[in-house]
Design an enzyme around this catalytic site. Structure first.
Site, PDB file in Angstrom:
ATOM      1  N   ARG A 263       0.822  -1.215   0.000  1.00 10.47           N
ATOM      2  CA  ARG A 263       0.000   0.000   0.000  1.00 10.47           C
ATOM      3  C   ARG A 263       0.851   1.258   0.000  1.00 10.47           C
ATOM      4  O   ARG A 263       1.741   1.418   0.823  1.00 10.47           O
ATOM      5  CB  ARG A 263      -0.928   0.007   1.229  1.00 10.47           C
ATOM      6  CG  ARG A 263      -1.839  -1.200   1.221  1.00 10.47           C
ATOM      7  CD  ARG A 263      -2.860  -1.153   2.329  1.00 10.47           C
ATOM      8  NE  ARG A 263      -3.674  -2.358   2.253  1.00 10.47           N
ATOM      9  CZ  ARG A 263      -4.708  -2.616   3.034  1.00 10.47           C
ATOM     10  NH1 ARG A 263      -5.071  -1.741   3.954  1.00 10.47           N
ATOM     11  NH2 ARG A 263      -5.388  -3.737   2.903  1.00 10.47           N
ATOM     12  N   ARG A 278       1.608   1.166  10.509  1.00 10.04           N
ATOM     13  CA  ARG A 278       1.119   1.604   9.197  1.00 10.04           C
ATOM     14  C   ARG A 278       2.305   1.666   8.252  1.00 10.04           C
ATOM     15  O   ARG A 278       3.148   2.549   8.368  1.00 10.04           O
ATOM     16  CB  ARG A 278       0.430   2.967   9.297  1.00 10.04           C
ATOM     17  CG  ARG A 278      -0.235   3.354   7.982  1.00 10.04           C
ATOM     18  CD  ARG A 278      -0.971   4.670   8.054  1.00 10.04           C
ATOM     19  NE  ARG A 278      -2.241   4.540   8.752  1.00 10.04           N
ATOM     20  CZ  ARG A 278      -2.529   5.136   9.899  1.00 10.04           C
ATOM     21  NH1 ARG A 278      -1.620   5.889  10.478  1.00 10.04           N
ATOM     22  NH2 ARG A 278      -3.684   4.971  10.457  1.00 10.04           N
ATOM     23  N   GLU A 350      -7.473  -0.037  15.175  1.00 12.85           N
ATOM     24  CA  GLU A 350      -8.018  -1.000  14.212  1.00 12.85           C
ATOM     25  C   GLU A 350      -7.016  -2.092  13.838  1.00 12.85           C
ATOM     26  O   GLU A 350      -5.903  -1.828  13.419  1.00 12.85           O
ATOM     27  CB  GLU A 350      -8.446  -0.248  12.939  1.00 12.85           C
ATOM     28  CG  GLU A 350      -9.028  -1.158  11.882  1.00 12.85           C
ATOM     29  CD  GLU A 350      -9.364  -0.415  10.580  1.00 12.85           C
ATOM     30  OE1 GLU A 350      -9.570   0.810  10.634  1.00 12.85           O
ATOM     31  OE2 GLU A 350      -9.423  -1.076   9.533  1.00 12.85           O
ATOM     32  N   SER A 353     -10.769  -5.466   9.648  1.00 17.74           N
ATOM     33  CA  SER A 353     -11.869  -4.820   8.954  1.00 17.74           C
ATOM     34  C   SER A 353     -12.693  -5.925   8.301  1.00 17.74           C
ATOM     35  O   SER A 353     -12.157  -6.754   7.586  1.00 17.74           O
ATOM     36  CB  SER A 353     -11.294  -3.871   7.909  1.00 17.74           C
ATOM     37  OG  SER A 353     -12.330  -3.358   7.123  1.00 17.74           O
TER      38      SER A 353
END
Length: 431
Positions: A263, A278, A350, A353
RNA sequence: GCUGAGGUAGCCUAGUCCGGCAAGGCGCCAGCCUUGAAAGCUGGUGGCGGCGACGCCGCGGGAGUUCAAAUCUCCCCCUCAGCGCCA
């Protein structure tokens, strides 16, 4: 992509649903899509009438020729058609394309059980598990602990690959693999078929599984090739049966994707300064289901239960939120997030998901249900959920299992995958 | 990367040389027949638009020629096989 029939026959319902997303841009899009669709249908009628006349005359010419009659008169009229048809057909094609594009940009219709809210601050907690420890600010951050234990190289990674990359070294690599294997074993036990998918997809299939903005912000493009690195194995798994008819007797199909995920994370929050929370690449075991429409709500709960089970067995406190209307992504009709407790940050963050995409993704992929020799018109539903993303889960473990002496306790459930090892501590010698 | 063969409906195949409503088989659905079933026979079996009669489209994609293109011309994509390279 939503069913265009709904747009035509029940526009009020669609509009009402879109309003819940609290994004005025969608309502504009909705009006444009409806208008363009109507224009297209009108234009199609014109084009079809011209084609009809052309076909009639063509047949007359063929018949007359075969009977040796003169065709001059018919041919004179026939010759006039192509010019006007060409113009109308071009307009029709371009209207069709515009209407399709607008339709594809419309988000999925939200499930009625999605709570109304403006953004992630209004997500609704629907479950909590475990006792979040209060007051542990003396803990090291996960990246500090990784470095202190000699388990990661961040500065060197940044130098050779840039921010958002990392080297993991030593036992934490085994811990990463253990997490994946643990999650995979749990899913296999529950009827999932493990799948290692392609880590790159062509643009066409990729446009069917995600929304266009992702191409700008998320996906890495391979230079000189029509290929994109996958952002999650959900994407190749969804595309697995693109254009096919699924045997309805074989549904639900439960798949467990195992892959590295890539990503770019342009915009939004970007990547974290340091650490693995992240990052630009991470491993993930993903749950994916193709289901009959009527079963998808139940299976959505099943995916959520599996994800919760992973964190329960890891003994990491967590909560589950029902993501509100303003925060659900384009493709999902309903989404749960599982948020793990990070004791040093004193916050839930988080880690999972879990989405029910209903027929939105499958319709774009042109997947239908049916039996062998009897293709149906029903579009199946697709669902996806993280089982474990190792980057996030490791970060949680590094905070949750950190000991006062600076060592890391291995979660019980992972020990069998590490030869019974219970602790990871700083190496005594140089490394 | 090179060479060759291919891409036609849910599946399999014909048609392409030589332009004139996409033929056949399998599967599936319905009807007939039958105590029931199978077999057999008959019909149906894609997408889009239209309230409908009906029409249009559909032969990997696009452009062109033509009154008319699965078929002719040009460009592109994909798959498979062989060879080459390779962990």
């Amino acid at each position: 992509m939503i069913d265009v029939d709904l747009l035509r026959k029940e526009p009020a319902k669609v509009k009402e649903n879109l309003e819940r997303r609290r994004n005025p841009a969608y309502l504009e899009l909705f009006e444009k899509a409806r208008a363009r669709d109507a224009e297209w249908r009108a234009c199609l009628g014109e084009a079809d009438a011209l084609r009809k006349r052309r076909n009639e005359l063509s047949r007359q010419i063929a018949d007359a020729r075969s009977q040796g009659r003169s065709v001059a008169e018919i041919e004179a009229e026939a010759k006039r058609i192509p010019d006007s048809l060409h113009e109308v057909a071009a307009r029709e094609a371009s209207l069709k394309q515009e209407a399709d594009l607008l339709l594809r940009r419309l988000p999925n219709l939200l499930d009625v059980t999605v709570p109304y809210g403006k953004d992630d601050t209004e997500n609704v907690v629907v479950a909590t598990w475990g006792e979040p420890e209060k007051g542990a600010p003396q803990l090291k951050s996960h990246s500090e602990l990784l470095e202190a234990l000699g388990l990661a190289e961040f500065d060197r990674a940044h130098r050779v690959s840039g921010a958002g990359f990392y080297y993991l070294k030593g036992p934490v690599v085994l811990l990463d693999l253990a997490l994946q294997r643990f999650a995979l074993d749990l899913l296999v036990e529950r009827g999932f078929t493990p799948v290692e998918p392609p880590f790159m997809l062509r643009r066409g299939p990729y446009e069917d599984v995600t929304d266009l903005a992702d191409f700008e912000n998320v996906m890495y493009k391979i230079d000189q090739e029509d290929l994109y690195l996958i952002a999650t194995s959900e994407h190749p798994l969804a595309a697995l049966y693109r254009g096919e008819i699924l045997d309805e007797d074989r549904l639900p199909i439960r798949l467990a994707g195992v892959s590295m995920n890539f990503r770019r994370e342009i915009g939004g929050h970007g990547v974290d300064q340091k650490g693995i929370f992240r990052v630009h690449q991470f491993s993930k075991v993903e749950q994916f289901i193709f289901s009959r429409p009527e079963e998808s709500p139940r299976l959505h709960e099943e995916l959520r239960a599996n994800a919760e089970e992973v964190f329960r067995r890891l003994e990491i406190p967590y909560r589950v939120v029902n993501v509100c209307t303003g925060d659900v992504g384009t493709v999902a009709a309903k989404k749960y997030d599982v948020e793990a407790w990070f004791p040093r940050q004193q916050a839930y963050r988080e880690v999972v998901s879990c989405s029910n995409c209903t027929d939105y993704q499958a319709r774009r992929l042109r997947i239908r249900m049916g039996k062998a020799g009897k293709p149906g018109k029903v579009v199946p539903h697709t669902l996806n959920s993280t089982a474990v993303a190792t980057s996030r889960a490791l970060a949680a473990i590094l905070e949750q299992y950190q000991q006062p002496d600076g060592s890391l306790t291995v979660p019980k459930v992972l020990r069998p995958y590490l030869g019974g090892r219970t602790t990871i501590s700083a190496p005594s010698g140089p490394n």
